[in-house]
Design a protein around this motif. Sequence first.
Motif, mmCIF file in Angstrom:
data_model
loop_
_atom_site.group_PDB
_atom_site.id
_atom_site.type_symbol
_atom_site.label_atom_id
_atom_site.label_comp_id
_atom_site.label_asym_id
_atom_site.label_seq_id
_atom_site.Cartn_x
_atom_site.Cartn_y
_atom_site.Cartn_z
ATOM 1 N N GLU A 1 0.843 -1.192 0.000
ATOM 2 C CA GLU A 1 0.000 0.000 0.000
ATOM 3 C C GLU A 1 0.876 1.239 0.000
ATOM 4 O OE1 GLU A 1 -3.342 2.205 2.800
ATOM 5 O OE2 GLU A 1 -1.808 0.952 3.731
ATOM 6 N N ILE A 2 0.520 2.218 -0.830
ATOM 7 C CA ILE A 2 1.158 3.524 -0.771
ATOM 8 C C ILE A 2 0.265 4.437 0.057
ATOM 9 C CG2 ILE A 2 0.122 4.317 -2.958
ATOM 10 C CD1 ILE A 2 2.779 5.925 -3.388
ATOM 11 N N GLY A 3 0.909 5.274 0.851
ATOM 12 C CA GLY A 3 0.142 6.194 1.680
ATOM 13 C C GLY A 3 0.895 7.485 1.912
ATOM 14 N N TRP A 4 0.170 8.486 2.343
ATOM 15 C CA TRP A 4 0.748 9.798 2.620
ATOM 16 C C TRP A 4 -0.130 10.508 3.629
ATOM 17 C CZ3 TRP A 4 -0.590 8.086 -2.279
ATOM 18 C CH2 TRP A 4 -1.897 8.396 -2.693
ATOM 19 N N ARG A 5 0.485 11.400 4.362
ATOM 20 C CA ARG A 5 -0.232 12.291 5.271
ATOM 21 C C ARG A 5 0.685 13.474 5.544
ATOM 22 N NH1 ARG A 5 -1.535 9.483 10.512
ATOM 23 N NH2 ARG A 5 -2.479 8.065 9.010
ATOM 24 N N LEU A 6 0.173 14.664 5.298
ATOM 25 C CA LEU A 6 0.962 15.874 5.505
ATOM 26 C C LEU A 6 0.256 16.819 6.459
ATOM 27 C CD1 LEU A 6 2.114 16.762 1.865
ATOM 28 C CD2 LEU A 6 3.260 15.311 3.535
ATOM 29 N N ALA A 7 1.043 17.614 7.158
ATOM 30 C CA ALA A 7 0.493 18.658 8.018
ATOM 31 C C ALA A 7 -0.258 19.667 7.148
ATOM 32 C CB ALA A 7 1.605 19.341 8.802
ATOM 33 N N LYS A 8 -1.324 20.207 7.691
ATOM 34 C CA LYS A 8 -2.234 21.064 6.936
ATOM 35 C C LYS A 8 -1.544 22.254 6.266
ATOM 36 C CE LYS A 8 -6.553 23.596 7.419
ATOM 37 N NZ LYS A 8 -7.620 23.969 8.346
ATOM 38 N N LYS A 9 -0.579 22.846 6.924
ATOM 39 C CA LYS A 9 0.049 24.041 6.344
ATOM 40 C C LYS A 9 0.839 23.719 5.071
ATOM 41 C CE LYS A 9 4.450 25.225 8.322
ATOM 42 N NZ LYS A 9 5.178 26.061 9.239
ATOM 43 N N HIS A 10 1.010 22.443 4.767
ATOM 44 C CA HIS A 10 1.747 22.031 3.572
ATOM 45 C C HIS A 10 0.833 21.468 2.478
ATOM 46 C CE1 HIS A 10 5.373 22.815 5.804
ATOM 47 N NE2 HIS A 10 4.850 22.128 6.789
ATOM 48 N N TRP A 11 -0.468 21.618 2.668
ATOM 49 C CA TRP A 11 -1.427 21.157 1.665
ATOM 50 C C TRP A 11 -1.458 22.123 0.478
ATOM 51 C CZ3 TRP A 11 -6.472 19.902 4.845
ATOM 52 C CH2 TRP A 11 -6.232 18.814 5.695
ATOM 53 N N ASN A 12 -1.996 21.631 -0.626
ATOM 54 C CA ASN A 12 -2.268 22.431 -1.827
ATOM 55 C C ASN A 12 -1.019 23.091 -2.407
ATOM 56 O OD1 ASN A 12 -5.094 21.869 -1.723
ATOM 57 N ND2 ASN A 12 -5.230 23.323 -0.039
ATOM 58 N N GLN A 13 0.123 22.443 -2.225
ATOM 59 C CA GLN A 13 1.375 22.939 -2.788
ATOM 60 C C GLN A 13 2.041 21.862 -3.652
ATOM 61 O OE1 GLN A 13 3.769 25.161 0.222
ATOM 62 N NE2 GLN A 13 2.024 24.726 1.558
ATOM 63 N N GLY A 14 1.347 20.741 -3.836
ATOM 64 C CA GLY A 14 1.865 19.663 -4.669
ATOM 65 C C GLY A 14 2.852 18.745 -3.969
ATOM 66 N N PHE A 15 3.053 18.920 -2.664
ATOM 67 C CA PHE A 15 4.029 18.108 -1.946
ATOM 68 C C PHE A 15 3.635 16.631 -1.877
ATOM 69 C CE2 PHE A 15 5.179 22.204 0.367
ATOM 70 C CZ PHE A 15 6.362 22.386 -0.320
#
Length: 187
Positions: free
Chosen positions: A97-111
């Motif tokens: 399984e591939i997964g990801w989770r980022l802190a909100k301040k790093h959303w919507n930047q293509g990270f």
Amino acid sequence: MKYIKTKRLILRDWQESDLKPFIKMNLDPDVRRYFPNLQTQEESVNYAKASQKSILDRGFGLFAVERKDTGEFIGFTGIRVLEADGSLDFEFLPCIEIGWRLAKKHWNQGFATEAARGVMKFVERQTDIKEVYAFTAKKNIPSINIMEKLGMEVVTEFEHPSIMDGHSLKPHILYKVSTKKGRRLKM
């Protein structure tokens, strides 16, 4: 150790300094919007430690993600072996399984997409893995968009067995992409 580098990110081993921001991230209701609950401090620490153990044992796992420009820990992205354990008894298990989770301040930047593409290149170049799966709640459009950007295709829809009946997160969707001997990944 650094495992994957992309234009803006480093995917690496977990460090003690990652734990505090990881705990904070998992207590954010927006970050956990598509999960049935928040993650406790203990659950977050155990998750990070299990992720690091997988990296050490297998050479891959859910890597800590760091921004190159700031050196800041922003979340995780990677692959893991998912096996039936009594609470998760999906027909498609075992799988990668591939997964990801980022802190909100790093959303919507293509990270998240950039990190996931880096992981998929790693899978193709450094492993013998032939298929990678991902699943999420049907209403998790941001993650579905990433799956589709990776060239993943819908396999099936299912009801998540560990989410109570009637909950809006119970309906899930399963995606898959073939690697190596299958079609080339969309990058």
